[in-house]
Design a protein around this motif. Structure first.
Motif, mmCIF file in Angstrom:
data_model
loop_
_atom_site.group_PDB
_atom_site.id
_atom_site.type_symbol
_atom_site.label_atom_id
_atom_site.label_comp_id
_atom_site.label_asym_id
_atom_site.label_seq_id
_atom_site.Cartn_x
_atom_site.Cartn_y
_atom_site.Cartn_z
ATOM 1 N N VAL A 177 7.727 -9.047 10.821
ATOM 2 C CA VAL A 177 7.413 -7.616 10.784
ATOM 3 C C VAL A 177 7.364 -7.127 9.339
ATOM 4 C CG1 VAL A 177 8.236 -5.311 11.387
ATOM 5 C CG2 VAL A 177 8.359 -7.148 13.060
ATOM 6 N N GLY A 178 8.380 -7.507 8.546
ATOM 7 C CA GLY A 178 8.397 -7.091 7.145
ATOM 8 C C GLY A 178 7.176 -7.579 6.394
ATOM 9 N N GLN A 179 6.765 -8.803 6.680
ATOM 10 C CA GLN A 179 5.579 -9.361 6.019
ATOM 11 C C GLN A 179 4.318 -8.585 6.400
ATOM 12 O OE1 GLN A 179 4.653 -13.399 7.149
ATOM 13 N NE2 GLN A 179 3.647 -13.830 5.201
ATOM 14 N N GLN A 180 4.190 -8.218 7.685
ATOM 15 C CA GLN A 180 3.021 -7.466 8.127
ATOM 16 C C GLN A 180 2.995 -6.067 7.510
ATOM 17 O OE1 GLN A 180 0.374 -8.349 9.847
ATOM 18 N NE2 GLN A 180 1.043 -10.445 10.236
ATOM 19 N N VAL A 181 4.148 -5.428 7.413
ATOM 20 C CA VAL A 181 4.198 -4.099 6.806
ATOM 21 C C VAL A 181 3.796 -4.172 5.331
ATOM 22 C CG1 VAL A 181 5.714 -2.188 6.155
ATOM 23 C CG2 VAL A 181 5.883 -3.189 8.446
ATOM 24 N N ARG A 182 4.300 -5.174 4.632
ATOM 25 C CA ARG A 182 3.911 -5.327 3.215
ATOM 26 C C ARG A 182 2.421 -5.627 3.084
ATOM 27 N NH1 ARG A 182 9.143 -7.505 3.019
ATOM 28 N NH2 ARG A 182 8.391 -9.601 3.546
ATOM 29 N N LYS A 183 1.883 -6.389 4.036
ATOM 30 C CA LYS A 183 0.442 -6.682 4.028
ATOM 31 C C LYS A 183 -0.371 -5.398 4.162
ATOM 32 C CE LYS A 183 -2.919 -9.618 6.458
ATOM 33 N NZ LYS A 183 -3.086 -10.611 7.567
ATOM 34 N N LEU A 184 0.100 -4.497 5.052
ATOM 35 C CA LEU A 184 -0.586 -3.219 5.223
ATOM 36 C C LEU A 184 -0.451 -2.361 3.969
ATOM 37 C CD1 LEU A 184 -2.151 -1.280 7.067
ATOM 38 C CD2 LEU A 184 0.055 -0.491 7.981
ATOM 39 N N GLU A 185 0.723 -2.359 3.366
ATOM 40 C CA GLU A 185 0.920 -1.594 2.127
ATOM 41 C C GLU A 185 -0.013 -2.098 1.035
ATOM 42 O OE1 GLU A 185 5.549 -0.096 2.225
ATOM 43 O OE2 GLU A 185 5.167 -2.198 1.698
ATOM 44 N N ASP A 186 -0.184 -3.407 0.967
ATOM 45 C CA ASP A 186 -1.111 -3.963 -0.036
ATOM 46 C C ASP A 186 -2.535 -3.506 0.236
ATOM 47 O OD1 ASP A 186 0.991 -5.253 -1.254
ATOM 48 O OD2 ASP A 186 0.619 -7.200 -0.281
ATOM 49 N N TRP A 187 -2.918 -3.511 1.532
ATOM 50 C CA TRP A 187 -4.287 -3.100 1.878
ATOM 51 C C TRP A 187 -4.495 -1.618 1.551
ATOM 52 C CZ3 TRP A 187 -7.135 0.267 4.740
ATOM 53 C CH2 TRP A 187 -8.459 -0.071 4.996
ATOM 54 N N GLU A 209 -2.737 0.065 -0.585
ATOM 55 C CA GLU A 209 -2.320 0.331 -1.972
ATOM 56 C C GLU A 209 -1.370 1.540 -2.010
ATOM 57 O OE1 GLU A 209 -5.802 0.684 -4.375
ATOM 58 O OE2 GLU A 209 -6.389 -1.403 -4.106
ATOM 59 N N THR A 210 -0.515 1.597 -0.997
ATOM 60 C CA THR A 210 0.414 2.723 -0.830
ATOM 61 C C THR A 210 1.727 2.204 -0.258
ATOM 62 O OG1 THR A 210 -1.421 4.221 -0.357
ATOM 63 C CG2 THR A 210 0.773 4.971 0.264
ATOM 64 N N LYS A 211 2.838 2.704 -0.752
ATOM 65 C CA LYS A 211 4.139 2.343 -0.226
ATOM 66 C C LYS A 211 4.425 3.182 1.017
ATOM 67 C CE LYS A 211 8.884 1.546 -1.770
ATOM 68 N NZ LYS A 211 9.827 1.647 -2.911
#
Length: 300
Positions: free
Chosen positions: A36-46, A48-50
């Protein structure tokens, strides 16, 4: 990078935001917290927002995360609903959820009639006192005990809420219960989910608050347990006649004072979403259940 956000990442973010927990989101999605944490970070990267502020043991959404979550949650629900509806459209099954007392004391004895009339239908009955979410839970219909007001649901009254006194025949004879005032020497079984004794005693026995308080009571927080206690001669129960009718018919309970039936707020309602068309088998079950309910009114 794709022009569209990754769907799995959207689901992971929405679950973490709604549950305010990475671990709870992982449990709901049946994956590991790390995934889950990895997917959330992936979305944040896409994006470009925390989306979350992170500490060792908790997450807290950012302002952008809250705004984004509010905008995507409805769309994800629509995707889920459209997918479930299409998958289940041709299934000959019905899923219904109802309160435990209604399921045990009224519906269970009638269930076979529906199955005999509809032998090709798979009936799935859930028993829960919780208010289920049609957006989240796999169900077609539900029975709820409430006031019937729900903006997003169709609500059809099955039976109005009423409170009437019942006890075992042997208990009535042993206590000599001939009139409502005789309950001063009885033990009252108080169903805390539907606690109407003071109102009933005031209306039909003419008791004041002090007289009501002096009567011995046993507090019971489950309606089926309160009914069983009455059957076993533990006292007098105040219950909806709908839930006691079969035990009365079998001679396990007697309706003490048939004219002393107190109307109380609420009732049992059949509910289903306004925004989703009922499948054929669900409509068949709805029509059958409401016909059964009309049969109650005819007998009364």
């Amino acid at each position: 990078m794709s022009d569209s956000p990754p769907l799995n990442a959207l689901r992971a973010f929405e679950a973490a935001l709604r549950l305010n927990s990475i671990s709870l989101a992982a449990e709901e999605l049946n994956v590991t917290p790390g995934a889950v944490g990895q997917q959330v970070r992936k979305l944040e990267d896409w994006l470009e927002t925390k989306l979350f502020h992170r500490t060792v043991r908790q997450i807290r959404p950012t302002a952008e995360g809250l705004e984004y979550g509010a905008r995507i949650q409805g769309a994800l629900r629509q995707i889920d609903d459209a997918s479930r509806t299409l998958r289940r459209r041709h299934q000959k099954s019905v899923r219904v959820v109802m309160p435990p007392s209604f399921a045990a004391k009224w519906f269970s004895s009638r269930m076979s009639r529906f199955l005999i009339a509809n032998p090709d239908t798979d009936l799935h009955v859930g028993s829960s006192s919780e208010v289920n979410d049609f957006n989240r839970d796999a169900m077609d219909l539900a029975v709820r005990h409430f006031d019937g007001v729900a903006d997003t649901l169709e609500t059809v009254l099955i039976y109005k809420a009423r409170a009437a006194a019942f006890c075992a025949p042997s208990y009535r004879e042993a206590r000599g219960l001939e009139s409502p005032a005789d309950l001063a020497r009885a033990t009252l079984l108080n169903d805390t989910l539907h606690a109407w004794w003071d109102d009933w005693l005031t209306a039909y026995a003419g008791f004041g608050a002090d007289e009501c308080r002096r009567i011995r009571r046993i507090e019971i927080d489950q309606t089926p347990l309160a009914i069983e206690a009455a059957i076993h001669g533990q006292g007098v129960l105040l219950a909806n006649p709908l839930l006691a009718e079969e035990d009365v018919a079998q001679g396990k309970l007697v309706h003490l004072f048939p004219r002393a039936v107190l109307p109380v707020p609420g009732g049992y309602y059949l509910v289903y979403p306004r925004w989703r068309a009922l499948r054929d088998q669900a409509r068949v079950f709805r029509d059958w259940l409401l016909e059964e309910a009309r049969d109650i009114d005819k007998r009364e």
